[in-house]
Enzyme design. Structure first.
Site, PDB file in Angstrom:
ATOM      1  N   CYS A 239      -3.346   3.078  -5.512  1.00 38.05           N
ATOM      2  CA  CYS A 239      -2.779   3.963  -4.494  1.00 38.05           C
ATOM      3  C   CYS A 239      -1.375   4.443  -4.857  1.00 38.05           C
ATOM      4  CB  CYS A 239      -2.777   3.287  -3.118  1.00 38.05           C
ATOM      5  SG  CYS A 239      -1.891   1.721  -3.047  1.00 38.05           S
TER       6      CYS A 239
ATOM      7  N   HIS B 133       0.872  -1.176   0.000  1.00 36.25           N
ATOM      8  CA  HIS B 133       0.000   0.000   0.000  1.00 36.25           C
ATOM      9  C   HIS B 133       0.904   1.220   0.000  1.00 36.25           C
ATOM     10  CE1 HIS B 133      -3.311   2.663   0.690  1.00 36.25           C
ATOM     11  NE2 HIS B 133      -2.838   3.064   1.865  1.00 36.25           N
TER      12      HIS B 133
END
Length: 169
Positions: free
Chosen positions: A120, A30
């Site tokens: 992301c 992430h």
């Protein structure tokens, strides 16, 4: 009462405002952008609360995301992370004040999300460089292309094999 302890606000690895933060989840990475004072901006699924955002596999299948400002330590949870400005060799970072200003404009906004085309990592690199880049997505696309090519080749070989007449000995 504010603490004078720098450890309270400065996360390990000493990220600086505008840095890319790579967070290692069990099945993927992430990405977030460090704002300063222990805060990051990152994409979270629309239908998940802040505390669990981006920590579940469900997040990679979402089609919409919300840009949130959160404490780095809360987003990282039990995972590890590092400062990773790996694209700096090929892309020139924007001035830090521009990066932070751009990030702040997005906070609270709902944005489209696509694992391979707008994830992301794309989001935070767009903030830092003005261009969305994701090596993670490029590798996934390459793997999908390889599997597709192999499946096609086996399919063609199967057709050739099925059409070859049996010859008597």
């Amino acid at each position: 009462m504010a603490s004078n302890d720098p450890e309270e606000h400065d996360p390990p690895g000493n990220p600086q405002p505008g840095d890319l933060i790579e967070i290692f989840r069990p099945a993927y990475q992430h990405w977030a952008l460090y704002l300063g004072d222990g805060y990051i901006v990152n994409l979270t699924p629309v239908d998940e609360g802040q505390a669990t955002a981006m920590s579940s596999v469900k997040s990679v299948f979402s089609r919409k995301a919300v840009v949130r400002m959160q404490l780095l330590k809360e987003v990282v949870g039990g995972n590890s992370y590092r400062v990773n400005n790996k694209y700096d060799d090929n892309h020139t970072p924007l001035p830090v004040c521009d990066i932070i200003h751009r990030a702040q404009l997005f906070i609270g906004q709902e944005v489209s999300y696509d694992l391979l085309g707008n994830n992301c990592e794309h989001f935070v690199t767009l903030l830092r460089y003005g261009e969305g880049v994701s090596e993670q997505a490029s590798q996934a696309i390459g793997a999908i292309s390889l599997v597709t090519a192999a499946a096609s080749a086996f399919s063609v070989l199967g057709l050739i094999n099925n059409r070859t007449p049996n010859r008597p000995d």
